[in-house]
Design an enzyme around this catalytic site. Structure first.
Site, PDB file in Angstrom:
ATOM      1  N   HIS A 233      31.826  24.448  64.636  1.00 17.12           N
ATOM      2  CA  HIS A 233      32.795  25.430  65.115  1.00 17.12           C
ATOM      3  C   HIS A 233      33.990  24.749  65.760  1.00 17.12           C
ATOM      4  O   HIS A 233      33.854  23.755  66.467  1.00 17.12           O
ATOM      5  CB  HIS A 233      32.152  26.365  66.145  1.00 17.12           C
ATOM      6  N   CYS A 289      37.492  25.325  62.305  1.00 16.03           N
ATOM      7  CA  CYS A 289      38.709  26.109  62.473  1.00 16.03           C
ATOM      8  C   CYS A 289      39.710  25.384  63.366  1.00 16.03           C
ATOM      9  O   CYS A 289      39.330  24.586  64.213  1.00 16.03           O
ATOM     10  CB  CYS A 289      38.375  27.463  63.088  1.00 16.03           C
TER      11      CYS A 289
END
Length: 466
Positions: A233, A289
């Protein structure tokens, strides 16, 4: 303070994604065409057979074919036909310095403080100002044969934000490095942190990740070749220093980020980039991301103008470092905005790692930088992802004239080393488009507190990941 949470990383959800609607044991011809575009060296018949074996699950078939392609490239390389330096035929020199073994390094640094004030990370290694640099004279650096890699994959098990392919990403990258590029799978040269391991020394906690990054660059000398891979993440937090033109720092999330906090791009640069001397090569792949400038390197490649753009928030370094990232700073590493369930979010992970591995295993020693970036972009589009891969660098070079090799090392060409002071009058860059999270709006958490809140995320995100 606003915390923008976005998914990333992982090799895709195999269950229920890519069925194609073909019944009766048939093979989806669209999938055959798409996979052949992505893996052109694999025959159509082999793709059909693999799809049939995988019940038309495209992601599972791609993963299986990539593993086969890695094995084939490794066999060719070991047979002496790999061509180019950097293959497994090159003589490998192990690290024989004190505490070069990962567990010994951990033991020796047990009492090292886990945290530092954020401002110290911003200027760490540069004494708070730009410094004159010793120029390298323009001559390529000869590799020493010493190679080291740090691979981190986090699936975030038993959380609402779990990913299902990050560990698989890391395993595939390890196969590429050891099988094709000759990285030794030994404790002094290879560390893999994943959250499926029982040994706490190999769990991707914040402390272990920080220490492993220090291990990666410890004892690095001119001619050494390093590799860093993160699949997991990524997020963004407010930049309180004025360095970032968009007002946000990019972060990665350790498995224990609720308790221990995130790791900002400033911290990653301070731990892995700033300490490196000139003449060291480090290649980085970040599949998460908001990863476009995830290491605060000073130069970003524009594929449309074929020119380097200087990042106002970047820091100039001595070593030859390149970052291949899954998307731009204001984008997610896969299309997580659509879909009616968390399945769409999970399924969209890991696009960058798969695209990168497919590109380099198809042509391990023949890519230029434009051809490699083009192949990665094509592989992403074939799988239906709209994200744009990014290339950033610590050194400026002509990508059209430089072959992509892990052991092709440039000397330092930066006149000054360090982070330029922030310009208070510089316009603040706005995100290119409004972030959309669809059913992931619960992953957007806000709090009216300062940077300290980033290290006490348990209270903020307990409801999300509990």
């Amino acid at each position: 303070f606003f915390f923008f949470f976005g998914g990333g990383g992982g090799g895709g959800v195999w269950g229920g994604w890519g069925g194609g609607g073909v019944g009766g044991g048939g093979v989806n011809s669209v999938y055959v065409s798409e996979i052949h575009q992505m893996l052109p060296h694999i025959s159509v018949e082999q793709i059909r057979t693999t799809l049939q074996e995988c019940s038309n699950n495209k992601e599972m078939a791609i993963d299986r074919l990539i593993k086969q392609q890695i094995s084939a490239a490794a066999l060719t390389n070991h047979a002496g036909q790999g061509g180019g330096a950097g293959g497994a035929q090159q003589v490998i020199i192990h690290y024989n310095t004190p505490n070069s073994n990962w567990q010994d390094f951990q033991q020796a640094n047990t009492h090292t403080p886990m945290y530092m004030p954020h401002q110290q990370y911003v200027n760490m290694g540069y004494n708070g100002q730009q410094q004159p640099a010793q120029m390298g004279g323009g001559q390529a650096v000869r590799p020493t044969g010493r190679k080291r890699a740090l691979l981190i994959g986090i699936n975030y098990f038993n959380t609402r934000a779990s990913l299902r392919g990050c560990i698989n990403d890391v395993n595939n990258m390890k196969r590429v490095l050891t099988g094709i590029y000759g990285f030794p799978d030994t404790p002094d040269c290879m560390v893999v942190l994943t959250d499926d391991q029982r040994d706490p020394k190999y769990q991707p906690t914040r402390n272990n990740m920080r220490m492993a990054m220090q291990w990666l660059v410890s004892s690095a000398a001119p001619g050494d070749v390093l590799f860093f891979h993160f699949s997991g993440h990524g997020a963004q937090v407010d930049d309180t220093t004025g360095q970032e033109s968009d007002g946000l720092n990019e972060t990665i999330l350790p498995v224990d980020f609720q308790r221990a906090g995130q790791m900002t791009d400033n911290e990653l640069h301070a731990l892995m980039i700033a300490p490196l001397p000139a003449g060291v090569r480090m290649t980085c792949v970040m599949d998460c991301c908001h990863s476009g400038t995830g290491l605060d390197l000073p130069y970003n490649w524009d594929p449309y103008t074929h020119r380097w753009a200087t990042d106002e928030g970047g820091a100039f370094a001595r070593a030859d470092v390149q970052l291949f990232s899954g998307c731009e700073d204001d984008d997610v590493s896969a299309d997580a905005s659509g879909g009616d369930s968390m399945l769409a979010y999970n399924a969209a992970g890991g696009a960058m790692t798969t695209a990168f591995i497919a590109a380099i295993t198809s042509n391990p020693y023949g890519h230029t930088y434009p051809s490699l970036m083009g192949a990665i972009d094509r592989n992403l589009r074939v799988r239906g992802f709209r994200q744009k891969p990014q290339l950033s660098s610590s050194q400026m070079f002509n990508p059209d004239q430089r072959p992509f090799r892990l052991d092709d090392i440039l000397p330092n060409t930066n006149t000054y080393i360090g982070r330029p002071p922030p310009n208070p009058n510089a316009p603040r860059r706005k995100p290119k488009r409004r972030r959309k999270f669809g059913n992931l709006e619960g992953l957007l958490v806000g709090a009216a507190v300062g940077y300290v809140a980033m290290n006490v995320m348990g209270g903020l995100l307990g409801a999300l990941l509990g």
